[in-house]
Design a protein around this motif. Structure first.
Motif, PDB file in Angstrom:
ATOM      1  N   LEU A 177       0.829  -1.206   0.000  1.00  0.00           N
ATOM      2  CA  LEU A 177       0.000   0.000   0.000  1.00  0.00           C
ATOM      3  C   LEU A 177       0.864   1.259   0.000  1.00  0.00           C
ATOM      4  O   LEU A 177       0.542   2.244  -0.667  1.00  0.00           O
ATOM      5  CB  LEU A 177      -0.929  -0.009   1.213  1.00  0.00           C
ATOM      6  CG  LEU A 177      -1.926  -1.188   1.265  1.00  0.00           C
ATOM      7  CD1 LEU A 177      -2.758  -1.124   2.531  1.00  0.00           C
ATOM      8  CD2 LEU A 177      -2.828  -1.196   0.040  1.00  0.00           C
ATOM      9  N   ALA A 178       1.975   1.206   0.717  1.00  0.00           N
ATOM     10  CA  ALA A 178       2.858   2.380   0.760  1.00  0.00           C
ATOM     11  C   ALA A 178       3.510   2.644  -0.593  1.00  0.00           C
ATOM     12  O   ALA A 178       3.811   3.790  -0.928  1.00  0.00           O
ATOM     13  CB  ALA A 178       3.930   2.170   1.832  1.00  0.00           C
ATOM     14  N   GLN A 179       3.718   1.575  -1.360  1.00  0.00           N
ATOM     15  CA  GLN A 179       4.332   1.762  -2.682  1.00  0.00           C
ATOM     16  C   GLN A 179       3.476   2.645  -3.587  1.00  0.00           C
ATOM     17  O   GLN A 179       4.005   3.365  -4.439  1.00  0.00           O
ATOM     18  CB  GLN A 179       4.541   0.404  -3.351  1.00  0.00           C
ATOM     19  CG  GLN A 179       5.629  -0.453  -2.734  1.00  0.00           C
ATOM     20  CD  GLN A 179       5.771  -1.764  -3.476  1.00  0.00           C
ATOM     21  OE1 GLN A 179       5.571  -1.840  -4.683  1.00  0.00           O
ATOM     22  NE2 GLN A 179       6.105  -2.814  -2.748  1.00  0.00           N
ATOM     23  N   LEU A 180       2.169   2.567  -3.419  1.00  0.00           N
ATOM     24  CA  LEU A 180       1.292   3.362  -4.285  1.00  0.00           C
ATOM     25  C   LEU A 180       1.547   4.857  -4.093  1.00  0.00           C
ATOM     26  O   LEU A 180       1.468   5.639  -5.045  1.00  0.00           O
ATOM     27  CB  LEU A 180      -0.177   3.027  -3.989  1.00  0.00           C
ATOM     28  CG  LEU A 180      -0.573   1.560  -4.232  1.00  0.00           C
ATOM     29  CD1 LEU A 180      -2.019   1.340  -3.824  1.00  0.00           C
ATOM     30  CD2 LEU A 180      -0.365   1.180  -5.695  1.00  0.00           C
ATOM     31  N   ASP A 181       1.847   5.245  -2.862  1.00  0.00           N
ATOM     32  CA  ASP A 181       2.113   6.666  -2.589  1.00  0.00           C
ATOM     33  C   ASP A 181       3.502   7.084  -3.052  1.00  0.00           C
ATOM     34  O   ASP A 181       3.721   8.263  -3.334  1.00  0.00           O
ATOM     35  CB  ASP A 181       1.965   6.943  -1.090  1.00  0.00           C
ATOM     36  CG  ASP A 181       0.541   6.697  -0.599  1.00  0.00           C
ATOM     37  OD1 ASP A 181      -0.398   6.953  -1.371  1.00  0.00           O
ATOM     38  OD2 ASP A 181       0.384   6.242   0.551  1.00  0.00           O
ATOM     39  N   ARG A 182       4.422   6.134  -3.088  1.00  0.00           N
ATOM     40  CA  ARG A 182       5.807   6.487  -3.436  1.00  0.00           C
ATOM     41  C   ARG A 182       6.085   6.444  -4.935  1.00  0.00           C
ATOM     42  O   ARG A 182       7.147   6.854  -5.377  1.00  0.00           O
ATOM     43  CB  ARG A 182       6.795   5.535  -2.733  1.00  0.00           C
ATOM     44  CG  ARG A 182       6.756   5.562  -1.217  1.00  0.00           C
ATOM     45  CD  ARG A 182       8.060   5.002  -0.635  1.00  0.00           C
ATOM     46  NE  ARG A 182       8.463   3.747  -1.222  1.00  0.00           N
ATOM     47  CZ  ARG A 182       8.118   2.551  -0.763  1.00  0.00           C
ATOM     48  NH1 ARG A 182       7.349   2.464   0.311  1.00  0.00           N
ATOM     49  NH2 ARG A 182       8.547   1.447  -1.349  1.00  0.00           N
TER      50      ARG A 182
END
Length: 470
Positions: A34-39
């Motif tokens: 999920l954090a990858q989507l923001d990065r």
């Protein structure tokens, strides 16, 4: 929801591009996804030829048509060579990005949407342009609404040229009526309509939004095609018979040509859209982007790509609902997919496509670049050259597409060539559990241990049932 022991393998292989030996396993695989989507950064893709430069060459080639045949043939040869070079550089750039990305889940999503909105590099007009759709339209809109993504794709020169929209002319438009007036039929029948092309309208309805069972009719296709008339590409009407009745625009830029546009109100799916020039088709696209049939179509394709060839109906329903509730917000949809219990239920449910498998093997070997390895010939041999599926439908996404005996034989040959190029110090015995955490079987581990050489052990790892699937 607690995650199973093989969750790191699912995160790395099902949602990602394969584990790297130098990458630590995340403590919480789902939170990391999920954090990858923001990065995700759209500009992380290396610089490659853009659509403006490629289109300028095509425009220049078009303007040689009045010259002698030998000059025209030589000009085509030069442009084709340049386009092939652009294509090869873009394939390498995409592969290097996939090897080094810190956001492999988002990278996989970019690949998914590029295949959803396929432009196939099969003809001269698209050979050097196909990759620009992914770079310029898809990646910058990956974290926006589907409506934004759809509009950017449909206005892009690669799509407009691939599906022959760039010169679609309404039969009742100013250009169309003038052309018809100049060409009366000898048999006394009314002049045939000229210039209307339905390819883009049909593929938007069938492939990009509603889906083949989305409830539209041939009349809807024709009405949508009439609304799209005038959507074109800058540079292609600068000279020739259309020049006097056309707007000029920079090479490759989207341009709306009012004199080509079919006048009048249009009806699509029972709704009336008033004449408004370019905004008529824009309004139709906005409706299609938020339609429940579009939500089901996209949810099914996403679930099929990431979870199972026959995705659980409950998962598809929840993804479709997430899409509608989120008003087409793509990050919301992607998070719903990565958070779903079905996504973490079973390891290795999908057969890797050739692209996924080769990238996973290169990442598994710890490579960050491709010196000495011909990525384009390898993908050609494996049967999945990027941006070249040969059809607007894109590459297939089930085991039946990729698990035929001859396809597996090509993987054997590629694995052996790759293993022979890798450093002798690379030890498949220590590599295997890192690439396949929680899914490495004793059978595969024993086969690797018993291999006659290090290269053979690596090839066996890349060809193991656990590695061939994700």
């Amino acid at each position: 929801m607690s995650l199973p022991v093989f969750a790191p393998a699912i995160a790395a292989n099902r949602f990602g591009l394969g584990a790297r030996p130098d990458g630590p396993a995340p403590a919480d695989p789902r939170a990391d996804l999920l954090a990858q989507l923001d990065r995700f950064r759209a500009d992380a893709f290396p610089a490659v030829a853009g659509s403006a430069a490629v289109t300028a060459r095509l425009v220049a080639l078009r303007e040689t048509y009045g010259q002698d045949p030998a000059a025209r043939m030589e000009a085509r040869r030069i442009v084709r060579k340049q386009a092939q070079d652009d294509y090869s550089q873009a394939v390498r750039a995409r592969a290097v990005t996939a090897l080094t990305t810190a956001t492999p889940f988002a990278e996989r999503l970019a690949h998914f949407w590029a295949n959803h909105f396929t432009v196939s590099a099969d003809k001269l007009e698209t050979l050097g342009l196909a990759h620009t759709l992914e770079v310029e339209a898809i990646r910058p809109n990956l974290n926006r609404r589907f409506a934004d993504l759809l509009l950017a794709v449909v206005r892009h020169p690669a799509m407009l040229l691939y599906l022959d929209q760039a010169q679609s002319i309404g039969p009742g438009s100013e250009v169309g009526t003038r052309a018809a007036a100049r060409r009366p039929r000898a048999d006394g029948q009314p002049p045939r309509p000229v210039g209307l092309n339905e390819n883009l309208a049909r593929e938007i309805l069938e492939l990009h939004t509603l889906g083949v069972d989305g409830g539209y009719t041939q009349a809807d296709v024709s009405e949508f095609a009439r609304a799209l008339t005038g959507w074109s590409v800058g540079g292609f009407a600068r000279r020739g018979p259309l020049a006097r009745l056309s707007r000029d625009a920079p090479d490759g830029a989207f341009v709306f040509q009012p004199a080509w546009h079919e006048p009048g109100d249009r009806r699509l799916l029972g709704t009336r859209y008033r004449q408004g020039g370019a905004t008529q088709a824009e309004a139709m696209l906005a409706t299609l982007a938020s339609h429940p049939a579009t939500a089901r179509h996209l949810a099914t394709k996403l679930a099929r790509h990431f979870v199972a060839d026959n995705p659980p109906p409950a998962l598809v329903a929840r993804l479709a609902d997430s899409f509608l509730q989120g008003r087409g917000d793509l990050p919301t949809l992607h998070r719903a997919l990565a958070s779903a219990p079905e996504s973490w239920a079973a390891p290795a449910a999908k057969v890797r496509s050739p692209w996924d498998w080769l990238i996973a093997a290169l990442r598994g070997a710890g490579l960050s670049d491709l010196p000495g390895f011909g990525i384009v010939p390898a993908l050609n041999a494996l049967g999945q050259p990027p941006w070249r599926p040969g059809s607007p439908a894109g590459w297939g996404d089930t085991a039946a597409t990729w698990a035929a005996p001859d396809a597996l034989m090509r993987r054997v040959e590629t694995a052996q060539r790759l293993a022979a190029l890798l450093p002798a110090a690379l030890d498949a015995r220590t590599l295997a559990p890192r690439l396949l955490p929680g899914t490495l079987t004793p059978t595969t581990a024993n086969a690797i241990t018993a291999a006659d050489s290090g290269a053979q052990a690596l090839a066996l790892l890349f060809l193991s049932p656990e590695f061939l699937r994700r």
